[in-house]
Design an enzyme around this catalytic site. Structure first.
Site, PDB file in Angstrom:
ATOM      1  N   ALA A  56       2.010   8.325   1.623  1.00 46.90           N
ATOM      2  CA  ALA A  56       2.941   8.302   0.445  1.00 46.90           C
ATOM      3  C   ALA A  56       2.224   8.631  -0.578  1.00 46.90           C
ATOM      4  O   ALA A  56       2.517   9.325  -1.456  1.00 46.90           O
ATOM      5  CB  ALA A  56       3.304   6.748   0.099  1.00 46.90           C
TER       6      ALA A  56
ATOM      7  N   GLY B 167      -0.940   2.220  -1.942  1.00 46.59           N
ATOM      8  CA  GLY B 167      -0.099   2.303  -0.745  1.00 46.59           C
ATOM      9  C   GLY B 167      -0.578   2.841   0.379  1.00 46.59           C
ATOM     10  O   GLY B 167      -1.874   3.329   0.398  1.00 46.59           O
TER      11      GLY B 167
ATOM     12  N   GLU C  99      -4.675   4.339  -4.878  1.00 44.58           N
ATOM     13  CA  GLU C  99      -5.559   3.324  -4.086  1.00 44.58           C
ATOM     14  C   GLU C  99      -4.853   3.113  -2.750  1.00 44.58           C
ATOM     15  O   GLU C  99      -3.624   2.925  -2.551  1.00 44.58           O
ATOM     16  CB  GLU C  99      -5.238   1.874  -4.491  1.00 44.58           C
ATOM     17  CG  GLU C  99      -5.787   2.105  -6.288  1.00 44.58           C
ATOM     18  CD  GLU C  99      -7.505   1.914  -6.491  1.00 44.58           C
ATOM     19  OE1 GLU C  99      -8.163   1.650  -5.200  1.00 44.58           O
ATOM     20  OE2 GLU C  99      -7.905   2.022  -7.476  1.00 44.58           O
TER      21      GLU C  99
ATOM     22  N   CYS D 265      -5.692  -3.861   2.620  1.00 44.99           N
ATOM     23  CA  CYS D 265      -6.525  -2.458   2.697  1.00 44.99           C
ATOM     24  C   CYS D 265      -7.879  -2.509   3.202  1.00 44.99           C
ATOM     25  O   CYS D 265      -8.718  -1.638   3.621  1.00 44.99           O
ATOM     26  CB  CYS D 265      -6.492  -1.873   1.352  1.00 44.99           C
ATOM     27  SG  CYS D 265      -6.967  -2.946  -0.057  1.00 44.99           S
TER      28      CYS D 265
HETATM   29  P1  NAD Z   1       3.498   2.131   1.773  1.00 42.57           P
HETATM   30  O1  NAD Z   1       2.959   3.550   1.435  1.00 42.57           O
HETATM   31  O2  NAD Z   1       4.620   2.394   2.879  1.00 42.57           O
HETATM   32  O3  NAD Z   1       4.330   1.845   0.463  1.00 42.57           O
HETATM   33  C1  NAD Z   1       3.918   1.439  -0.833  1.00 42.57           C
HETATM   34  C2  NAD Z   1       4.832   1.895  -1.980  1.00 42.57           C
HETATM   35  O4  NAD Z   1       5.077   3.167  -2.040  1.00 42.57           O
HETATM   36  C3  NAD Z   1       6.149   1.276  -1.847  1.00 42.57           C
HETATM   37  O5  NAD Z   1       6.685   0.778  -3.021  1.00 42.57           O
HETATM   38  C4  NAD Z   1       7.175   2.349  -1.258  1.00 42.57           C
HETATM   39  O6  NAD Z   1       8.480   1.997  -1.812  1.00 42.57           O
HETATM   40  C5  NAD Z   1       6.495   3.381  -2.210  1.00 42.57           C
HETATM   41  N1  NAD Z   1       6.784   4.748  -1.473  1.00 42.57           N
HETATM   42  C6  NAD Z   1       6.555   5.057  -0.059  1.00 42.57           C
HETATM   43  N2  NAD Z   1       6.862   6.392   0.163  1.00 42.57           N
HETATM   44  C7  NAD Z   1       6.796   7.000  -1.211  1.00 42.57           C
HETATM   45  C8  NAD Z   1       6.891   8.498  -1.424  1.00 42.57           C
HETATM   46  N3  NAD Z   1       7.040   9.144  -0.706  1.00 42.57           N
HETATM   47  N4  NAD Z   1       7.035   8.498  -2.976  1.00 42.57           N
HETATM   48  C9  NAD Z   1       6.668   7.424  -3.870  1.00 42.57           C
HETATM   49  N5  NAD Z   1       6.883   6.302  -3.431  1.00 42.57           N
HETATM   50  C10 NAD Z   1       6.591   5.714  -2.073  1.00 42.57           C
HETATM   51  O7  NAD Z   1       2.542   1.241   1.822  1.00 42.57           O
HETATM   52  P2  NAD Z   1       2.644  -0.455   2.215  1.00 42.57           P
HETATM   53  O8  NAD Z   1       3.057  -0.303   3.731  1.00 42.57           O
HETATM   54  O9  NAD Z   1       3.620  -1.135   1.220  1.00 42.57           O
HETATM   55  O10 NAD Z   1       1.335  -0.833   2.066  1.00 42.57           O
HETATM   56  C11 NAD Z   1       0.281  -0.731   3.050  1.00 42.57           C
HETATM   57  C12 NAD Z   1      -0.649   0.324   2.811  1.00 42.57           C
HETATM   58  O11 NAD Z   1      -1.246   0.254   1.319  1.00 42.57           O
HETATM   59  C13 NAD Z   1      -1.904   0.559   3.539  1.00 42.57           C
HETATM   60  O12 NAD Z   1      -2.083   1.685   3.879  1.00 42.57           O
HETATM   61  C14 NAD Z   1      -2.892  -0.336   2.918  1.00 42.57           C
HETATM   62  O13 NAD Z   1      -4.107   0.251   3.010  1.00 42.57           O
HETATM   63  C15 NAD Z   1      -2.715   0.285   1.241  1.00 42.57           C
HETATM   64  N6  NAD Z   1      -3.244  -0.380   0.416  1.00 42.57           N
HETATM   65  C16 NAD Z   1      -4.274  -0.045  -0.410  1.00 42.57           C
HETATM   66  C17 NAD Z   1      -4.890  -0.762  -1.330  1.00 42.57           C
HETATM   67  C18 NAD Z   1      -5.986  -0.407  -2.338  1.00 42.57           C
HETATM   68  O14 NAD Z   1      -6.438  -0.903  -3.196  1.00 42.57           O
HETATM   69  N7  NAD Z   1      -6.731   0.716  -1.867  1.00 42.57           N
HETATM   70  C19 NAD Z   1      -4.462  -2.169  -1.394  1.00 42.57           C
HETATM   71  C20 NAD Z   1      -3.349  -2.604  -0.879  1.00 42.57           C
HETATM   72  C21 NAD Z   1      -2.734  -1.805   0.191  1.00 42.57           C
END
Ligand code: NAD
Length: 456
Positions: free
Chosen positions: A207, A203, A226, A260
């Site tokens: 986060a 994510g 990641e 990502c």
């Molecule tokens: P996000 O961080 O908003 O949410 C991801 C997950 O984390 C969700 O399940 C959310 O409920 C949970 N979450 C949010 N805040 C949290 C906290 N404080 N503690 C624990 N859990 C928490 O991300 P998103 O908008 O769903 O996804 C997009 C992001 O993910 C982008 O930054 C993207 O680059 C990244 N991403 C990275 C990869 C990789 O492999 N590096 C792959 C896909 C997406």
């Protein structure tokens, strides 16, 4: 207990079923109770259970792809690709398990010895919305094959389709797999639960940081992060410009720029800049926003109104926009979070401009002309991220030389930055992650090594 209803990003008149947040403690306790039974079962038994899950996922593949397209706005063709990768992942993970879980021993030790890979215990997997099943699934199957039990918390923005995935996995795996719905609150409860010994989070950086902070005192807990990217395509003077323009347009627009590894920067040799821009404009003309449920759609909507507002704020910046972008209220008569590709030209002096350093997560591309190979490398590394980069060149030696100086986990030659197949490891440096490669080989992070010595 929180409840929410997601709307389809491609048609806001479609409201999905109500979802309730789950009981994290109950899910972790259930996974903890199952830990010894599952962990002590044979690898053959676990492989068979995963093959049963694979059969269930295969049977429901069309319905799962439809669910992703409906709930996240990802074009149906891409969603079908995601599910195909989910199904294929199980065979790749089984091959990894047979390779990496094997015991090792060392002949240069005076005593009989072996290094055994033990499951860590209960693992938590937290997933993003953009690959709502595939990314979490890669970690889930690796953890399970290694003998851990798993609690999966999907993105609340993809709760319905992940619930369907969860039912299929539970049918095949029983209590070794748990799913719990929720948002940041449940995510925090999950990662801080003392029975959870390993976390795989995919994510945003914000986060990821919150998770790393929350578990810092539990020193034995393993955390794989990641995170985001600000990925560059470097176009050299000798590049096949048509190939480069095709790859850049595709990597900018797939999943509406919400990957990502999306391309959001182009660093181009100034000698070929004008030619590349002309070709790119022609390629991007083919990415008109469309209904994600239609086979022909190549550019779907963004996930949410918040994502659209972030996009609009980015394109409102007073810069040299060569493709202006915009957000049509309706597409094909449907109201959704639709946006157009936008391209801006910046100069080397703008290297700190947020359009060059921040992840926007939308089809917005910044192009900078470079005067030398060294300047291209400096610009590439001038972001807090380090996920993927692509170098477009006819010269293999140049690729090998430049890639050594790029601070990214994944560097590709003449391929889109999004070309990250499940058959290879994948992971980010700097703020893109903590060097635990996902994808191929993640299973190495799903176990603890235990060293045995027996006096001869
Ligand atoms: P996000 O961080 O908003 O949410 C991801 C997950 O984390 C969700 O399940 C959310 O409920 C949970 N979450 C949010 N805040 C949290 C906290 N404080 N503690 C624990 N859990 C928490 O991300 P998103 O908008 O769903 O996804 C997009 C992001 O993910 C982008 O930054 C993207 O680059 C990244 N991403 C990275 C990869 C990789 O492999 N590096 C792959 C896909 C997406």
């Amino acid at each position: 207990m929180a409840t929410w209803k997601n709307k389809s990003p491609g048609d806001l008149s479609v409201e999905l079923s109500e979802v309730s947040s789950g009981d994290v403690t109950a899910a972790v306790e259930c996974a903890a109770r199952e830990r010894s039974k599952w962990g002590e079962s044979s690898l053959d038994h676990r492989c068979e259970a995963l093959k049963a899950a694979q059969a269930g996922l295969t049977e429901k593949k069309d319905s799962l792809a439809h669910g992703i397209a409906l709930e996240t706005g990802k074009p149906i063709k891409e969603a079908a690709g995601e599910i195909a990768a989910v199904i294929a992942k199980i065979d790749l993970a089984i091959a990894d398990a047979r390779k990496y879980l094997a015991e090792e021993s060392f002949n240069d030790n005076p005593h009989e010895n072996s290094v055994r890979r033990r499951p860590r215990g209960v693992a938590a997997v937290i997933g993003p919305f953009n690959f709502p099943i595939h990314l979490a699934h890669g970690a889930i199957v690796a953890y399970l094959l290694a003998g851990n039990t798993v609690v999966f918390k999907p993105s609340p923005l993809a709760a319905n389709v992940c619930a369907q995935y969860g039912r299929i996995m539970t049918d095949a795996l029983g209590p070794a797999f748990q799913i719990v719905q929720g948002g940041a609150t449940e995510g925090q409860q999950l990662v801080t639960h003392p029975a959870v010994r390993s976390v795989c989070f995919t994510g945003s950086v914000a986060a990821g940081r919150a998770i790393a902070r929350a578990v810092v005192d539990d020193v034995g807990k393993d955390v794989a992060l990641e995170l985001g990217g600000k990925n560059a395509a470097i176009v050299c003077r000798d590049a096949d410009l048509d190939l480069a323009a095709t790859a850049i347009a595709e990597a900018m627009c797939l999943t509406a720029g919400q990957r990502c590894n999306s391309t959001s920067r182009v660093i181009v040799d100034r000698e070929v800049e004008a030619d590349l821009i002309d070709r790119l404009k022609a390629k991007l003309a083919k990415f008109a926003p469309g209904d994600p449920l239609k086979e022909s759609t190549r550019l779907g909507p963004l996930i949410s109104d918040a994502a659209k507002q972030k996009y609009l704020a980015a394109i409102a910046r007073p810069q040299d926009w060569i493709i202006r972008g915009g957000a049509p209220e309706t597409v094909g008569g449907k109201r959704g979070h639709y946006v157009l590709p936008a391209v801006v030209r910046l100069s080397h002096a703008d290297r700190a401009n947020p359009l060059l350093t921040e992840e926007i997560f939308a089809p917005v591309l910044a192009i900078v002309a470079s005067q030398s190979e060294q300047q291209s490398l400096d610009l590439t590394n001038a972001t807090p991220f380090g996920l993927t980069a692509s170098i477009f060149t006819a010269d293999r030696e140049r690729f090998l030389r430049m890639s050594r100086q790029i601070d990214c986990g994944n560097v590709y030659m003449n391929l889109p930055t999004t070309f990250s197949p499940g058959t290879l490891p994948f992971g980010g440096l700097k703020e893109s992650g903590n060097r635990h490669p996902g994808g191929r080989g993640f299973i190495r992070f799903a176990t603890d090594e235990q060293v045995l010595q027996m006096k001869r």
